[in-house]
Write a protein that holds these residues in place. Structure first.
Motif, mmCIF file in Angstrom:
data_model
loop_
_atom_site.group_PDB
_atom_site.id
_atom_site.type_symbol
_atom_site.label_atom_id
_atom_site.label_comp_id
_atom_site.label_asym_id
_atom_site.label_seq_id
_atom_site.Cartn_x
_atom_site.Cartn_y
_atom_site.Cartn_z
ATOM 1 N N ILE A 1 50.055 57.095 51.939
ATOM 2 C CA ILE A 1 49.523 55.824 52.477
ATOM 3 C C ILE A 1 48.717 55.122 51.390
ATOM 4 O O ILE A 1 48.848 53.917 51.166
ATOM 5 N N LYS A 2 47.905 55.880 50.687
ATOM 6 C CA LYS A 2 47.075 55.266 49.638
ATOM 7 C C LYS A 2 47.965 54.684 48.523
ATOM 8 O O LYS A 2 47.695 53.602 48.015
ATOM 9 N N THR A 3 49.004 55.411 48.155
ATOM 10 C CA THR A 3 49.899 54.939 47.089
ATOM 11 C C THR A 3 50.554 53.619 47.488
ATOM 12 O O THR A 3 50.605 52.664 46.704
ATOM 13 N N VAL A 4 51.073 53.564 48.709
ATOM 14 C CA VAL A 4 51.786 52.349 49.139
ATOM 15 C C VAL A 4 50.788 51.206 49.356
ATOM 16 O O VAL A 4 51.070 50.052 49.002
ATOM 17 N N ASN A 5 49.621 51.525 49.889
ATOM 18 C CA ASN A 5 48.590 50.483 50.052
ATOM 19 C C ASN A 5 48.201 49.892 48.700
ATOM 20 O O ASN A 5 47.989 48.676 48.583
ATOM 21 N N ALA A 6 48.088 50.747 47.691
ATOM 22 C CA ALA A 6 47.683 50.252 46.365
ATOM 23 C C ALA A 6 48.729 49.284 45.827
ATOM 24 O O ALA A 6 48.403 48.243 45.236
ATOM 25 N N LYS A 7 49.985 49.625 46.061
ATOM 26 C CA LYS A 7 51.085 48.767 45.614
ATOM 27 C C LYS A 7 51.014 47.421 46.342
ATOM 28 O O LYS A 7 51.150 46.360 45.748
ATOM 29 N N ARG A 8 50.766 47.478 47.647
ATOM 30 C CA ARG A 8 50.667 46.228 48.418
ATOM 31 C C ARG A 8 49.434 45.426 47.994
ATOM 32 O O ARG A 8 49.498 44.209 47.863
ATOM 33 N N ALA A 9 48.324 46.131 47.757
ATOM 34 C CA ALA A 9 47.096 45.418 47.380
ATOM 35 C C ALA A 9 47.301 44.679 46.057
ATOM 36 O O ALA A 9 46.793 43.564 45.873
ATOM 37 N N ALA A 10 48.037 45.284 45.137
ATOM 38 C CA ALA A 10 48.297 44.621 43.849
ATOM 39 C C ALA A 10 49.090 43.337 44.083
ATOM 40 O O ALA A 10 48.795 42.287 43.503
ATOM 41 N N ILE A 11 50.077 43.417 44.968
ATOM 42 C CA ILE A 11 50.886 42.222 45.268
ATOM 43 C C ILE A 11 50.035 41.177 46.005
ATOM 44 O O ILE A 11 50.173 39.972 45.767
ATOM 45 N N HIS A 12 49.105 41.635 46.873
ATOM 46 C CA HIS A 12 48.219 40.680 47.548
ATOM 47 C C HIS A 12 47.393 39.917 46.510
ATOM 48 O O HIS A 12 47.155 38.719 46.637
ATOM 49 N N CYS A 13 46.950 40.654 45.504
ATOM 50 C CA CYS A 13 46.134 40.037 44.459
ATOM 51 C C CYS A 13 46.965 38.973 43.731
ATOM 52 O O CYS A 13 46.516 37.841 43.536
ATOM 53 N N SER B 1 49.492 37.378 44.917
ATOM 54 C CA SER B 1 49.731 36.260 45.842
ATOM 55 C C SER B 1 48.524 35.334 45.904
ATOM 56 O O SER B 1 48.675 34.116 45.963
ATOM 57 N N SER B 2 47.326 35.915 45.904
ATOM 58 C CA SER B 2 46.172 35.026 46.028
ATOM 59 C C SER B 2 45.935 34.270 44.722
ATOM 60 O O SER B 2 45.511 33.113 44.759
ATOM 61 N N LEU B 3 46.262 34.863 43.585
ATOM 62 C CA LEU B 3 46.062 34.153 42.317
ATOM 63 C C LEU B 3 47.064 33.003 42.142
ATOM 64 O O LEU B 3 46.775 32.008 41.480
ATOM 65 N N ARG B 4 48.213 33.149 42.770
ATOM 66 C CA ARG B 4 49.211 32.067 42.689
ATOM 67 C C ARG B 4 48.719 30.789 43.348
ATOM 68 O O ARG B 4 49.311 29.731 43.197
ATOM 69 N N ARG B 5 47.676 30.916 44.152
ATOM 70 C CA ARG B 5 47.209 29.749 44.912
ATOM 71 C C ARG B 5 46.464 28.734 44.056
ATOM 72 O O ARG B 5 46.176 27.632 44.502
ATOM 73 N N ALA B 6 46.114 29.132 42.823
ATOM 74 C CA ALA B 6 45.364 28.201 41.964
ATOM 75 C C ALA B 6 46.240 27.010 41.584
ATOM 76 O O ALA B 6 47.467 27.082 41.630
ATOM 77 N N ASP B 7 45.591 25.946 41.217
ATOM 78 C CA ASP B 7 46.302 24.779 40.696
ATOM 79 C C ASP B 7 45.699 24.439 39.342
ATOM 80 O O ASP B 7 44.504 24.168 39.290
ATOM 81 N N PRO B 8 46.432 24.475 38.252
ATOM 82 C CA PRO B 8 47.853 24.758 38.150
ATOM 83 C C PRO B 8 48.183 26.215 38.486
ATOM 84 O O PRO B 8 47.391 27.115 38.183
ATOM 85 N N ALA B 9 49.341 26.414 39.094
ATOM 86 C CA ALA B 9 49.777 27.772 39.439
ATOM 87 C C ALA B 9 49.963 28.576 38.154
ATOM 88 O O ALA B 9 50.702 28.143 37.263
ATOM 89 N N PRO B 10 49.295 29.724 38.026
ATOM 90 C CA PRO B 10 49.343 30.452 36.758
ATOM 91 C C PRO B 10 50.649 31.208 36.514
ATOM 92 O O PRO B 10 50.879 31.726 35.434
ATOM 93 N N ILE B 11 51.499 31.255 37.536
ATOM 94 C CA ILE B 11 52.770 31.990 37.400
ATOM 95 C C ILE B 11 53.809 31.224 38.219
ATOM 96 O O ILE B 11 53.481 30.621 39.254
#
Ligand code: BJ8
Length: 425
Positions: free
Chosen positions: A207-219, A221-231
């Protein structure tokens, strides 16, 4: 590809000539679509490498793990819980369903008007071009849409060890009980396959391994919200696609590394696209590797994709599994709770999905939503109409697209997308 893997592919039973054709097409598409982008984060070099070795090094790693007794389980759906797979000493791999292959043979087994994703999964099997499918010790199907559940009846005769998981269609007490029973049955099947019982310790670790993978993707996703989009949306989609193949710990580290770089880019106002570029949220059917058609059309038409409400995206990764349980029973409940929130369009009614689209559009600062429906996909195409009506009513411009994996309609789609982006400006 860094090494000659032909012997390995031959041993797996691949059709080498057909596989060469697939790799050639894939390599060219990757170069034209991804490597031609400007202002990419340096960390994407990792994903370029992963993609260049997707049928090579990663398969070799998995086969080496197999030699030491680990098993490989292949899946077509985000309802297959990776936590249980890892805890039973197996690796979960997503099975590509993002390109047309061996269509003539496929259409001898499936009606022509079957969705491209299902046809693709058959094409990769019939064409013997997918080393993941050929190395899998078990393939998991799931009774989601009608197309998939009937197709698995036929797929069962083509793959060695198909485990079909029944899934609820209604978010009710009975629906949850069915999911729980099916996850228990799947746990037993995985344990039987590997000979390794799931324990509280291994399940917690998984559970911890998969959560860590998801948390990285959440991070990410939230960084993509900046303008200009950094990625770019294409690069972010690629990270979401690799989520299904890569070694989980290495994937987490790599995505976290990219997030550090994105933070720096945001501070320097360095974008993949200029500031104020129209921002699009994609919503709808999953985009499996190597289905990059729609984001490519959107991002070469003057907009940037800032989120995917999709199973290869936030629908698949959005919630973590509670890891506070101490017994297998408690943790199995937590797993059921987490997956029961997935708002796939196979559920009826499915109001949570509309709520999630609204929420994502606001969080990403999207100027508009493009609803992506694969041709003949009843659940998402049906749902796209009330989704569009509701969003438009709230002042969120929405474009409904229905397409397949071919490029025949690319020109026509591009014209519609450009007109939509113009409207957003
Ligand atoms: S949880 S979206 S991964 S089922 S596109 S095959 S629905 S006709 S893929 Fe899916 Fe699981 Fe749901 Fe997600 Fe059918 Fe539609 Fe084809 Fe689809």
């Amino acid at each position: 590809m860094g090494e000659d893997y032909r012997g390995m592919w031959r041993d797996l039973g691949l059709d080498l000539a057909a596989h060469d054709v697939l790799l050639g097409v894939l390599g060219n598409a990757y170069r034209d679509i991804f490597l031609s982008q400007k202002n990419r984060p340096e960390g994407m070099a990792y994903f370029d490498f992963v993609m260049s070795e997707v049928h090579g090094l990663r398969i070799r790693e998995l086969l080496d793990e197999k030699k030491s007794g680990r098993k490989i389980i292949g899946s077509y759906c985000v309802f297959v819980p990776e936590e249980i797979v890892l805890a039973a000493n197996a690796s979960l791999v997503g099975l590509c369903s993002g390109a047309d292959f061996a269509m003539e043979e496929v259409e001898r087994l499936l009606p022509r008007n079957t969705c491209p994703l299902i046809k693709s999964s058959f094409g990769f099997k019939l064409g013997r071009v997918c080393p993941y499918l050929e190395s899998a010790d078990m393939v998991v199907g799931e009774n989601t849409c009608d197309g998939k559940k009937k197709a698995y009846e036929t797929l069962g005769g083509l793959v060695g060890n198909l485990h079909v998981m029944d899934l609820p269609q209604v978010k009710s007490v009975q629906g949850r009980a069915l999911l729980k029973a099916e996850y228990e049955r799947f746990r037993a099947a995985a344990e039987k396959l590997t000979g390794v019982p799931v324990t509280a310790e291994t399940l917690k670790k998984a559970i911890k391994t998969v959560n860590a993978k998801r948390a990285a993707i959440h991070c990410l996703s939230s960084l993509r919200r900046a303008d200009p989009a950094p990625i770019s949306g294409l690069d972010a989609l690629l990270a979401n696609q690799v989520f299904f193949y890569d070694n989980p710990a290495r994937f987490t580290d790599s995505v976290n590394g990219i997030c550090d770089e994105l933070e720096r880019r945001i501070a320097e106002k360095k974008g993949a696209f200029p500031g104020k570029t129209p921002r699009i949220l994609l919503s709808g059917c999953p985009q499996a590797v190597p289905n990059w058609k729609l984001p490519f059309l959107v991002e070469t038409s003057g907009a940037v994709i800032v989120g995917e409400e999709s199973c290869v995206g936030e629908r698949g990764t959005r919630n973590l599994t509670d890891d506070s349980g101490e017994t297998v029973e408690e943790m199995m409940e937590a797993i059921v709770d987490r997956y029961f929130q997935v708002d796939c369009a196979i559920f009826t009614p499915n109001p949570d999905r509309l709520g999630h689209i609204r929420e994502m559009a606001a969080a990403c600062g999207a100027d508009g939503v493009i609803h992506y429906g694969l041709q003949f996909c009843q659940p998402y195409l049906m749902e796209s109409i009330p989704v569009e009506t509701a969003l438009e009513k709230e002042g969120i411009p929405t474009l409904r697209i229905e397409t397949d994996y071919g490029m025949e309609d690319a020109g026509q789609l591009k014209t519609r997308i450009q007109a939509f982006i113009e409207q957003l400006r």
